[in-house]
Design an enzyme around this catalytic site. Structure first.
Site, PDB file in Angstrom:
ATOM      1  CG  ASP A  13       2.055 -10.987   2.494  1.00  0.00           C
ATOM      2  OD1 ASP A  13       2.411  -9.875   2.912  1.00  0.00           O
ATOM      3  OD2 ASP A  13       1.007 -11.555   2.853  1.00  0.00           O
ATOM      4  CE  LYS A  16       3.458  -5.635  -2.984  1.00  0.00           C
ATOM      5  NZ  LYS A  16       2.951  -6.873  -2.387  1.00  0.00           N
ATOM      6  CG  HIS A  41       8.026  -3.474   1.385  1.00  0.00           C
ATOM      7  ND1 HIS A  41       7.829  -2.205   0.903  1.00  0.00           N
ATOM      8  CD2 HIS A  41       7.097  -4.237   0.795  1.00  0.00           C
ATOM      9  CE1 HIS A  41       6.805  -2.210   0.069  1.00  0.00           C
ATOM     10  NE2 HIS A  41       6.352  -3.434  -0.008  1.00  0.00           N
TER      11      HIS A  41
END
Ligand code: IMP
Length: 427
Positions: A13, A16, A41
């Site tokens: 988390d 990325k 994401h």
């Protein structure tokens, strides 16, 4: 042969996806090499939000190869939803390909994940995402897994499903599905998946041999790695960059840079496992970070716990992951708050700057923190390093120097233009 990897330096988390998206500007392909839809994401591009769990974040760039390697585990139900969502947002999936050696998450893997997690006492709970990830990887290593290529021949697929169900029946009991039910469902999935499957490795070899940049998008984070994380409170795949070569079938020498993403304050999902630099949960600063930072899982919606930046854990991540370039996200969230960095641990009265790999020591580790002056102002509008307040820069530079890795980018918000490049001045 540039294969650059993006990994999380903490407990997952870290943001990325956004960094992968930024680096993708110069890339020809993004490949996921491990994990499944336990990852999440969120990308915001030109005001539009894209939520992805499985498909690499490069999908919103036209003409970008988005590849799922053999190391990934794929739940066709989730894949279908994600495809439909992208198509509804007019995003093309023509450049999406999946390795036919990737393992399929089967409905009984999800059932088993629930059964196993609910069977654990609260003390032993791993807090899995209950997406069937662990049981699928267990089947892979037990050689009872089902690969996408098994769908080429439905008779063979049915036989393999039968063997797996025999193996799992003692735990699934009356909830065991019939082979026919499973085959029926996967007959439909087969039609959806087949246009996307191939042997991924030759495609990546070709791109690399043409000197095209390929980005390996890691999921989870260094401290959730199956071997080098805080076992058993880890995910069931290796998420360190060394896995990238295996998870997409390329030589390890192809790996060039390893970008590590860490959040200005680490968070850890749920209440499980040791977290030495944790702040008291639900109190003062911790609650402010959770609220301001929107610290709820993209996949599970669960509240995270927040802690002080932990340089001991970060140095360990640098070592085991081989990090070459550092990115720190969400510094904007920390405005007007006290800033502390954990630089050492005290374990049974002994002070150390080494991250303990013994779980009992990790549980006992007490953080020793250094304080930094806080900063104020709205950082979300900053677009250059110089526009960041001096104290924010000081905090970021200190983290980079404690990690021993140059800082390359800083995140001040969710959208693409809120990633600030950092010059080579602090190498
Ligand atoms: P699993 O990966 O669902 O088996 O969960 C194992 C552990 O890894 C649990 O503590 C999860 O909360 C954690 N985990 C898995 N994926 C992520 C992620 O993407 N971010 C943060 N934690 C994760």
């Amino acid at each position: 042969m540039p294969l650059d990897i993006v990994v999380g330096a903490q407990y997952g988390d870290e943001g990325k996806g956004k960094i992968t998206d930024t680096l993708a500007e110069d890339a020809s392909a993004i490949v996921r090499f491990q994990g499944g839809n336990n990852a999440g994401h969120t990308l915001v591009v030109e005001g539009v939000t894209y939520k992805l769990h499985l498909i690499p974040s490069g999908i919103i760039r036209k003409g970008m190869w988005c590849l799922l390697g053999n190391g990934v585990v794929l739940d066709p139900r989730v894949f279908r939803k994600e495809l439909e969502g992208l198509h509804a947002q007019n995003i093309s999936t023509d450049y999406l390909r999946i390795s036919w050696n990737a393992h399929l998450i089967m409905p009984y893997h999800v059932q088993l994940d629930h059964i196993e997690e609910e069977g654990r006492s609260s003390k032993d709970s791993i807090g899995t995402t209950r997406r069937g990830i662990g049981p699928c990887y267990s089947d892979k290593t037990a050689r009872t897994g089902i690969r996408i290529q098994d769908l080429f021949d439905l008779d063979r697929f049915a036989k393999r499903v039968g063997t797996a169900l025999d193996h799992h029946r003692p735990r699934l009991k009356e909830a065991t599905p019939s082979v026919e039910e499973v085959v029926e469902e996967y007959r439909d999935h087969r039609e959806m998946l087949l246009p996307y499957v191939e042997d991924i490795s030759p495609r990546i070899w070709k791109l690399l041999s043409e000197d095209k940049l390929v980005i390996g998008e890691g999921a989870q984070g260094a401290l959730l790695d199956l071997d080098h994380g805080m076992y058993p409170f880890v995910t069931s795949s290796n998420c360190l960059p060394a896995t990238a070569a295996l998870g997409c079938g390329v030589p390890p020498q192809a790996i060039r840079k390893i970008w590590a993403v860490c959040k200005a304050y680490p968070t850890r999902i749920d209440t499980v496992g040791p977290f030495p630099s944790a702040m008291p949960m639900g109190e003062g600063i911790e609650q402010v970070l959770i609220d301001r930072g929107g610290e709820f899982g993209t996949t599970t919606g669960r509240r995270r716990r927040a802690g002080w930046m932990d340089a001991v854990a970060l140095r360990y991540a640098v070592q085991v992951a081989g990090i070459t370039d550092l990115v720190i996200t969400k510094i904007d969230v920390m405005g007007d708050l006290p800033l502390e960095i954990t630089t050492q641990y005290s374990i049974d009265g002994e002070v150390t700057d080494q991250y303990p790999t013994r779980l009992d020591h990790l549980y006992k580790a007490l953080p020793i923190n250094e304080e930094h002056p806080s900063f104020s102002g709205d950082l979300t509008k900053a677009r250059s390093w110089e526009e960041l307040p001096k104290n924010a820069r000081g905090y970021l530079e200190r983290i980079s120097s404690l990690a021993g890795v140059p800082l390359r980018m800083v995140g001040v918000g969710q959208s693409r233009d809120q990633i600030i490049p950092v010059g080579r001045n602090n190498d």
